[in-house]
Scaffold this motif. Structure first.
Motif, PDB file in Angstrom:
ATOM      1  N   LEU A   1       0.833  -1.206   0.000  1.00 33.50           N
ATOM      2  CA  LEU A   1       0.000   0.000   0.000  1.00 33.50           C
ATOM      3  C   LEU A   1       0.865   1.252   0.000  1.00 33.50           C
ATOM      4  O   LEU A   1       0.581   2.224  -0.700  1.00 33.50           O
ATOM      5  CB  LEU A   1      -0.927  -0.009   1.226  1.00 33.50           C
ATOM      6  CG  LEU A   1      -1.858   1.196   1.387  1.00 33.50           C
ATOM      7  CD1 LEU A   1      -2.812   1.304   0.208  1.00 33.50           C
ATOM      8  CD2 LEU A   1      -2.639   1.089   2.698  1.00 33.50           C
ATOM      9  N   GLY A   2       1.945   1.224   0.772  1.00 37.37           N
ATOM     10  CA  GLY A   2       2.833   2.376   0.858  1.00 37.37           C
ATOM     11  C   GLY A   2       3.546   2.690  -0.440  1.00 37.37           C
ATOM     12  O   GLY A   2       4.003   3.818  -0.641  1.00 37.37           O
ATOM     13  N   ARG A   3       3.667   1.705  -1.327  1.00 38.29           N
ATOM     14  CA  ARG A   3       4.311   1.933  -2.621  1.00 38.29           C
ATOM     15  C   ARG A   3       3.356   2.547  -3.643  1.00 38.29           C
ATOM     16  O   ARG A   3       3.767   2.932  -4.745  1.00 38.29           O
ATOM     17  CB  ARG A   3       4.869   0.613  -3.171  1.00 38.29           C
ATOM     18  CG  ARG A   3       6.094   0.098  -2.421  1.00 38.29           C
ATOM     19  CD  ARG A   3       6.779  -1.020  -3.189  1.00 38.29           C
ATOM     20  NE  ARG A   3       5.945  -2.205  -3.294  1.00 38.29           N
ATOM     21  CZ  ARG A   3       5.934  -3.214  -2.425  1.00 38.29           C
ATOM     22  NH1 ARG A   3       6.734  -3.164  -1.362  1.00 38.29           N
ATOM     23  NH2 ARG A   3       5.165  -4.269  -2.597  1.00 38.29           N
ATOM     24  N   THR A   4       2.093   2.662  -3.264  1.00 35.66           N
ATOM     25  CA  THR A   4       1.112   3.249  -4.174  1.00 35.66           C
ATOM     26  C   THR A   4       1.295   4.765  -4.227  1.00 35.66           C
ATOM     27  O   THR A   4       1.327   5.423  -3.191  1.00 35.66           O
ATOM     28  CB  THR A   4      -0.323   2.931  -3.707  1.00 35.66           C
ATOM     29  OG1 THR A   4      -0.488   1.519  -3.592  1.00 35.66           O
ATOM     30  CG2 THR A   4      -1.343   3.485  -4.692  1.00 35.66           C
ATOM     31  N   ARG A   5       1.433   5.288  -5.409  1.00 35.58           N
ATOM     32  CA  ARG A   5       1.618   6.720  -5.552  1.00 35.58           C
ATOM     33  C   ARG A   5       0.403   7.470  -5.025  1.00 35.58           C
ATOM     34  O   ARG A   5      -0.732   7.145  -5.354  1.00 35.58           O
ATOM     35  CB  ARG A   5       1.833   7.088  -7.024  1.00 35.58           C
ATOM     36  CG  ARG A   5       2.213   8.554  -7.238  1.00 35.58           C
ATOM     37  CD  ARG A   5       2.552   8.829  -8.684  1.00 35.58           C
ATOM     38  NE  ARG A   5       1.393   8.617  -9.550  1.00 35.58           N
ATOM     39  CZ  ARG A   5       1.405   8.850 -10.866  1.00 35.58           C
ATOM     40  NH1 ARG A   5       2.517   9.256 -11.450  1.00 35.58           N
ATOM     41  NH2 ARG A   5       0.320   8.632 -11.589  1.00 35.58           N
ATOM     42  N   GLY A   6       0.640   8.445  -4.181  1.00 39.66           N
ATOM     43  CA  GLY A   6      -0.445   9.224  -3.608  1.00 39.66           C
ATOM     44  C   GLY A   6      -0.840   8.787  -2.217  1.00 39.66           C
ATOM     45  O   GLY A   6      -1.643   9.457  -1.559  1.00 39.66           O
ATOM     46  N   VAL A   7      -0.315   7.658  -1.747  1.00 39.24           N
ATOM     47  CA  VAL A   7      -0.575   7.188  -0.382  1.00 39.24           C
ATOM     48  C   VAL A   7       0.641   7.529   0.464  1.00 39.24           C
ATOM     49  O   VAL A   7       1.736   7.010   0.236  1.00 39.24           O
ATOM     50  CB  VAL A   7      -0.846   5.675  -0.336  1.00 39.24           C
ATOM     51  CG1 VAL A   7      -0.991   5.199   1.106  1.00 39.24           C
ATOM     52  CG2 VAL A   7      -2.106   5.345  -1.136  1.00 39.24           C
ATOM     53  N   SER A   8       0.468   8.412   1.429  1.00 41.67           N
ATOM     54  CA  SER A   8       1.581   8.820   2.280  1.00 41.67           C
ATOM     55  C   SER A   8       1.962   7.697   3.244  1.00 41.67           C
ATOM     56  O   SER A   8       1.165   6.787   3.516  1.00 41.67           O
ATOM     57  CB  SER A   8       1.216  10.070   3.076  1.00 41.67           C
ATOM     58  OG  SER A   8       0.172   9.780   4.000  1.00 41.67           O
ATOM     59  N   LYS A   9       3.176   7.802   3.761  1.00 46.67           N
ATOM     60  CA  LYS A   9       3.644   6.805   4.725  1.00 46.67           C
ATOM     61  C   LYS A   9       2.762   6.806   5.962  1.00 46.67           C
ATOM     62  O   LYS A   9       2.401   5.749   6.495  1.00 46.67           O
ATOM     63  CB  LYS A   9       5.095   7.094   5.108  1.00 46.67           C
ATOM     64  CG  LYS A   9       5.675   6.099   6.097  1.00 46.67           C
ATOM     65  CD  LYS A   9       7.128   6.426   6.418  1.00 46.67           C
ATOM     66  CE  LYS A   9       7.700   5.442   7.440  1.00 46.67           C
ATOM     67  NZ  LYS A   9       9.108   5.756   7.783  1.00 46.67           N
ATOM     68  N   GLY A  10       2.390   8.002   6.405  1.00 50.93           N
ATOM     69  CA  GLY A  10       1.551   8.099   7.597  1.00 50.93           C
ATOM     70  C   GLY A  10       0.196   7.464   7.390  1.00 50.93           C
ATOM     71  O   GLY A  10      -0.338   6.812   8.293  1.00 50.93           O
ATOM     72  N   LEU A  11      -0.372   7.651   6.212  1.00 53.95           N
ATOM     73  CA  LEU A  11      -1.675   7.051   5.927  1.00 53.95           C
ATOM     74  C   LEU A  11      -1.554   5.537   5.853  1.00 53.95           C
ATOM     75  O   LEU A  11      -2.358   4.810   6.448  1.00 53.95           O
ATOM     76  CB  LEU A  11      -2.216   7.595   4.597  1.00 53.95           C
ATOM     77  CG  LEU A  11      -3.616   7.124   4.193  1.00 53.95           C
ATOM     78  CD1 LEU A  11      -4.656   7.740   5.118  1.00 53.95           C
ATOM     79  CD2 LEU A  11      -3.923   7.500   2.751  1.00 53.95           C
ATOM     80  N   ALA A  12      -0.532   5.039   5.156  1.00 59.36           N
ATOM     81  CA  ALA A  12      -0.378   3.592   4.969  1.00 59.36           C
ATOM     82  C   ALA A  12      -0.124   2.878   6.282  1.00 59.36           C
ATOM     83  O   ALA A  12      -0.634   1.772   6.500  1.00 59.36           O
ATOM     84  CB  ALA A  12       0.758   3.318   3.981  1.00 59.36           C
ATOM     85  N   GLU A  13       0.668   3.493   7.167  1.00 59.74           N
ATOM     86  CA  GLU A  13       1.076   2.813   8.392  1.00 59.74           C
ATOM     87  C   GLU A  13       0.157   3.088   9.571  1.00 59.74           C
ATOM     88  O   GLU A  13       0.346   2.515  10.642  1.00 59.74           O
ATOM     89  CB  GLU A  13       2.520   3.221   8.739  1.00 59.74           C
ATOM     90  CG  GLU A  13       3.530   2.783   7.680  1.00 59.74           C
ATOM     91  CD  GLU A  13       4.949   3.177   8.035  1.00 59.74           C
ATOM     92  OE1 GLU A  13       5.132   3.862   9.064  1.00 59.74           O
ATOM     93  OE2 GLU A  13       5.873   2.790   7.279  1.00 59.74           O
ATOM     94  N   GLY A  14      -0.822   3.925   9.395  1.00 59.57           N
ATOM     95  CA  GLY A  14      -1.736   4.249  10.490  1.00 59.57           C
ATOM     96  C   GLY A  14      -3.027   3.447  10.424  1.00 59.57           C
ATOM     97  O   GLY A  14      -3.173   2.528   9.604  1.00 59.57           O
ATOM     98  N   PRO A  15      -3.985   3.795  11.260  1.00 56.35           N
ATOM     99  CA  PRO A  15      -5.280   3.092  11.260  1.00 56.35           C
ATOM    100  C   PRO A  15      -5.978   3.152   9.912  1.00 56.35           C
ATOM    101  O   PRO A  15      -6.648   2.188   9.521  1.00 56.35           O
ATOM    102  CB  PRO A  15      -6.080   3.843  12.335  1.00 56.35           C
ATOM    103  CG  PRO A  15      -5.041   4.471  13.225  1.00 56.35           C
ATOM    104  CD  PRO A  15      -3.897   4.815  12.339  1.00 56.35           C
TER     105      PRO A  15
END
Length: 385
Positions: A256-270
């Motif tokens: 998910l984190g490798r998806t362009r437009g998804v920030s690290k904080g968004l991917a790793e959070g709830p």
């Protein structure tokens, strides 16, 4: 330039306007940072008076405005009504009624597709609108005299446009041409995006069940999240990111984190966990049926040139009838007519069939020809034999 900030003044204004045949309506709002539009101003005008109402004034009660919007004896006149009506639906759950949209009326009076308010006013009211205030911060207080003047011009000149358009339509006996479109504006469900239906507004690039299943579930999550946080859906992530997620179906945080437009904080959070669960639901649950508009059947051999002829006929008929092409048929409609004489499209029913549909079928079957004469396109009826 009247700005009403006292509920008693608003009640008195609405009581006077309730005796009018029609009232012109406009709103000013902001929504750059929110999911729900923030209503900042309501402009109303009757025959002889106009005023702006400040919804942000302390203690403001807009109940008289809502009651006026539901008064069946007063026509509510808007220009390009959808965004304004959306605000009323958000706040009250109901659309104003009855509604008259001068943009739709202008389309059957020869003003082209989706004519802007400034252009319409310039032609019908001989007035010039100052565009400088269009992108003002309408939530800022106090409002300047220049802003109020601009805001009120959106309803004062609309009176003239409405009267002239109504007269033209009545003279041409085209009231039934716009009746269905006006009635459709009063359908409150058209202004509400439920999370479950959010995927339908995204331009899909695939019709595969797996892709559509993930798209629907992740779009629903994004819509719910944006509504709960009251932020624009694109602030969560843009449609392009949503499409990438649907196409790749990431199964873990790293993917998910490798998806362009998804920030690290968004991917790793709830939120990231919630997105992955939505992907899982999309992969394992039933996929939605593709939208009809997304299914473009491949044209059979020979149909493409027919569509091109239909485009010319549509333009010729609409110019002669002084009606906007968009109101009669889309390119997709023409493609369906080229394939099927009984296609379920508006152009083959009612006044549209009279204006264009019958001739479209005649052209398709060699009973009508197009020719250039006197510098323009004309039609020629041919013997069936």
């Amino acid at each position: 330039m009247t700005l009403l900030t006292d509920p008693a003044q608003v009640a008195a204004l609405c009581a006077r306007l309730a005796a009018e045949e029609f009232v012109t309506v406009d709103t000013e709002f902001i929504r750059e940072k929110t999911y729900w539009p923030v209503l900042c101003l309501i402009q109303l005008a009757g025959e002889d008076e106009a005023a702006a109402i400040d919804p942000l004034a302390p203690g403001m009660d807009l109940t008289p405005v809502w009651n006026l919007m539901q008064n069946p004896d007063v026509v509510k006149v808007f220009h390009a009504a959808r965004q304004d009506i959306e605000i009323f639906v958000n706040l009250t759950g109901r659309t104003p009624a009855p509604i008259y949209d001068t943009q739709i009326a202008a389309m059957v009076c020869g003003f082209g597709d989706q004519v802007g308010y400034e252009q319409l006013v310039r032609k019908l009211a001989k007035a010039q609108i100052d565009k400088g205030a269009r992108f003002a911060d309408w939530a800022a207080r106090p409002l300047t005299g220049k802003l109020l003047s601009y805001a009120l011009s959106d309803v004062t000149h609309l009176r003239t446009a409405y009267r002239q358009l109504r007269e033209r339509i009545c003279s041409a006996r085209r009231e039934d041409w716009i009746a269905a479109d006006m009635a459709a504006l009063e359908d409150a469900t058209a202004y509400v995006t439920t999370p479950e239906d959010a995927w339908k507004r995204v331009k899909s690039r695939s019709l595969k069940p797996r892709y559509l299943g993930v798209l629907k579930q992740v779009a629903a999550w994004r819509e719910s999240f944006a509504q709960q946080k009251n932020i624009p859906r694109n602030r969560v992530f843009r449609d392009e990111t949503l499409i990438d997620i649907a196409a790749n179906a990431p199964r873990n945080i790293a993917a998910l984190g490798r998806t362009r437009g998804v920030s690290k904080g968004l991917a790793e959070g709830p939120a990231g966990q919630a997105i992955l669960k939505a992907v899982e639901r999309g992969l394992n649950g039933p996929a939605p049926e593709p939208q009809a508009a997304a299914i473009r059947e491949e044209l059979p051999a020979g149909a493409a040139p027919v569509v091109e002829f239909l485009k010319v006929l549509l333009k010729e008929r609409c110019e002669k009838g002084r009606v906007a092409q968009k109101l009669v048929a889309s390119v997709a409609d023409l493609e369906r007519i080229a394939i099927d004489d009984k296609a379920d499209v508006p152009a083959l029913a009612g006044w549209r069939r009279t204006l264009f549909g019958e001739d479209a079928l005649a052209l398709k079957h060699g009973q009508l020809a197009l020719t250039v004469r006197n510098g323009g396109v004309e039609t020629i009826r041919l013997d069936e034999g």
